[in-house]
Design a protein around this motif. Structure first.
Motif, PDB file in Angstrom:
ATOM      1  N   ILE A   1       0.766  -1.188  -0.113  1.00  0.00           N
ATOM      2  CA  ILE A   1      -0.029   0.037  -0.053  1.00  0.00           C
ATOM      3  C   ILE A   1       0.750   1.227  -0.217  1.00  0.00           C
ATOM      4  N   ILE A   2       2.019   1.316   0.869  1.00  0.00           N
ATOM      5  CA  ILE A   2       2.862   2.498   0.820  1.00  0.00           C
ATOM      6  C   ILE A   2       3.399   2.551  -0.472  1.00  0.00           C
ATOM      7  N   THR A   3       4.016   1.653  -1.234  1.00  0.00           N
ATOM      8  CA  THR A   3       4.561   1.704  -2.631  1.00  0.00           C
ATOM      9  C   THR A   3       3.498   2.112  -3.766  1.00  0.00           C
ATOM     10  N   ILE A   4       2.306   1.716  -3.691  1.00  0.00           N
ATOM     11  CA  ILE A   4       0.991   2.056  -4.544  1.00  0.00           C
ATOM     12  C   ILE A   4       0.758   3.525  -4.267  1.00  0.00           C
ATOM     13  N   GLY A   5       0.208   3.771  -3.036  1.00  0.00           N
ATOM     14  CA  GLY A   5      -0.238   4.829  -2.560  1.00  0.00           C
ATOM     15  C   GLY A   5       0.746   6.253  -2.151  1.00  0.00           C
ATOM     16  N   TRP A   6       1.714   5.953  -1.825  1.00  0.00           N
ATOM     17  CA  TRP A   6       2.492   6.994  -1.657  1.00  0.00           C
ATOM     18  C   TRP A   6       3.975   7.116  -2.548  1.00  0.00           C
ATOM     19  N   LEU A   7       4.454   6.156  -2.833  1.00  0.00           N
ATOM     20  CA  LEU A   7       5.748   6.426  -3.554  1.00  0.00           C
ATOM     21  C   LEU A   7       5.428   6.426  -5.065  1.00  0.00           C
ATOM     22  N   THR A   8       4.721   5.729  -5.590  1.00  0.00           N
ATOM     23  CA  THR A   8       4.260   5.751  -7.109  1.00  0.00           C
ATOM     24  C   THR A   8       3.758   7.157  -7.618  1.00  0.00           C
ATOM     25  N   PRO A   9       3.074   7.780  -6.693  1.00  0.00           N
ATOM     26  CA  PRO A   9       2.611   9.145  -7.139  1.00  0.00           C
ATOM     27  C   PRO A   9       3.660  10.228  -6.980  1.00  0.00           C
ATOM     28  N   LEU A  10       4.711  10.086  -5.900  1.00  0.00           N
ATOM     29  CA  LEU A  10       5.627  10.870  -5.781  1.00  0.00           C
ATOM     30  C   LEU A  10       6.760  10.653  -6.848  1.00  0.00           C
ATOM     31  N   ALA A  11       6.878   9.507  -7.013  1.00  0.00           N
ATOM     32  CA  ALA A  11       7.713   9.094  -8.540  1.00  0.00           C
ATOM     33  C   ALA A  11       7.434   9.689  -9.641  1.00  0.00           C
ATOM     34  N   ALA A  12       6.147   9.665  -9.971  1.00  0.00           N
ATOM     35  CA  ALA A  12       5.780  10.347 -11.220  1.00  0.00           C
ATOM     36  C   ALA A  12       5.788  11.884 -11.144  1.00  0.00           C
ATOM     37  N   ALA A  13       5.336  12.552  -9.925  1.00  0.00           N
ATOM     38  CA  ALA A  13       5.655  13.897  -9.732  1.00  0.00           C
ATOM     39  C   ALA A  13       6.976  14.282 -10.094  1.00  0.00           C
ATOM     40  N   ALA A  14       8.150  13.456  -9.425  1.00  0.00           N
ATOM     41  CA  ALA A  14       9.363  13.750  -9.646  1.00  0.00           C
ATOM     42  C   ALA A  14       9.762  13.631 -11.146  1.00  0.00           C
ATOM     43  N   GLU A  15       9.201  12.892 -11.854  1.00  0.00           N
ATOM     44  CA  GLU A  15       9.575  12.550 -13.346  1.00  0.00           C
ATOM     45  C   GLU A  15       8.997  13.689 -14.092  1.00  0.00           C
ATOM     46  N   TRP A  16       7.899  14.190 -13.816  1.00  0.00           N
ATOM     47  CA  TRP A  16       7.067  15.136 -14.795  1.00  0.00           C
ATOM     48  C   TRP A  16       7.345  16.388 -14.088  1.00  0.00           C
TER      49      TRP A  16
END
Length: 344
Positions: A292-307
């Motif tokens: 849940i942490i990886t899906i709900g917290w880290l994946t959106p932040l990784a996308a934001a860091a990329e974009w």
């Protein structure tokens, strides 16, 4: 290569992986792969190990199948993954010395860095060339070993491999739809499918464990995908730093706290945060929480860091700070083990 053949390689990877895992599970006794619980184990019953070899074989086969679409470098990547999986399998059987393991891992990582091609600096201009390669070599050694350390309860390593890889592929394809024509993208999908095939037998209560062969292979595969996508300018360093942050935070806090007391880093223990939590809440709940942490917290932040590149380091810090604090509060690396409240 026909367009439909690329997704079919990924689909085949999942099917082959689960079939190979079941075969290893059934023949584990004859192959000497049944592990009795010891002082480091989070389990109470003898269970087959070495099942991650099925994942490694499948990923290597996928890389070879994809090499005509991409470049000869995928063959070198396949050779590196095969080599580190065999090293892990030998360790599963013989318990190799730490010195030998580190030396062999370093050689394999050097080959991987060579195969990945030129890499951009993640920061100032001086952080490039030999300095960057040395830093990545050290990071790679820590990543391979921490992934192995974090493979201590049912389903946690395989599920994180699935989510980290799929998270990266999702961020890549949403930002650049042409990603679906790239062999690296489909190697990532194949690796995630192979991990998922194994996870079907490793989800709590696990019928088979991954072993060093699988954890080594998956860790190197994640690093290979990161290096290939960074070298090609498709994804940035921060995306790949953020996605595995729950594993990196837990393992690093544990290591630093143990080192601060003069403990040997290679000494077996059961005091990572996930192990402390699993004794109280059980394997399934802890593995699910990490997912849940990886899906709900880290994946959106990784996308934001990329974009949003100007904010990439602030977002990386945002990803790690609560996880580092959480690992500390959950007694990662504490002097004593959390009392048992649930067992599996």
């Amino acid at each position: 290569m026909p367009p439909l053949l690329l997704p079919s390689i990924a689909l085949s990877a999942g099917i082959i992986s689960v079939l190979l895992t079941i075969w290893l599970e059934r023949h584990a006794q004859r192959l000497g792969l049944v592990q009795a619980p010891n002082h480091r184990s989070s389990h109470t019953k003898p269970t087959a190990r070495g099942g991650g070899l099925a994942v490694a074989v499948t990923i290597v086969a996928a890389a070879i199948a994809l090499s005509p679409v991409g470049s000869p470098r995928l063959l070198c990547i396949a050779a590196c993954i095969a080599a580190i999986a065999l090293l892990g399998f030998a360790d599963d059987l013989k318990d190799l010395s730490a010195r030998l393991r580190f030396a062999a891992q370093a050689v394999i990582l050097v080959a991987l860095l060579w195969a990945a091609g030129p890499l951009p600096s993640p920061g100032p201009d001086w952080l490039a060339g030999p300095i960057l390669l040395l830093l990545l070599l050290l990071v790679g050694l820590w990543w391979i070993n921490l992934f192995n350390f974090m493979d201590g309860i049912d389903g946690i390593a395989a599920s994180q491999a699935v989510l980290v890889i799929l998270g990266a592929m999702l961020v890549w394809s949403l930002g650049k739809p042409e990603a679906i024509s790239q062999p690296t993208f489909w190697l990532g999908c194949s690796a995630a499918a192979a991990s998922l095939g194994f996870l079907l037998r490793n989800w709590p209560p696990a019928r088979i464990f991954m072993g060093d062969s699988g954890s080594n292979a998956l860790a190197l595969t994640v690093m290979a995908l990161a290096l290939l996508s960074i070298s090609a300018g498709e994804l940035g360093y921060n995306c790949w730093l953020i996605l595995p942050a729950v594993f990196v935070s837990d393992a690093t806090v544990t290591l630093l706290r143990r080192l601060s007391r003069g403990e040997r880093p290679w000494q077996a223990h059961r005091r990572h945060a996930y192990q402390q939590l699993a004794r109280r809440y059980g394997h399934a709940r802890v593995t699910t929480a990490y997912c849940i942490i990886t899906i709900g917290w880290l994946t959106p932040l990784a996308a934001a860091a990329e974009w949003f590149p100007p904010w990439q380091w602030q977002l990386t810090l945002t990803a790690y700070l609560p996880l580092v604090l959480g690992a500390w509060l959950c007694n990662a690396g504490a002097r004593t083990e959390t009392p048992a409240g649930a067992t599996e």
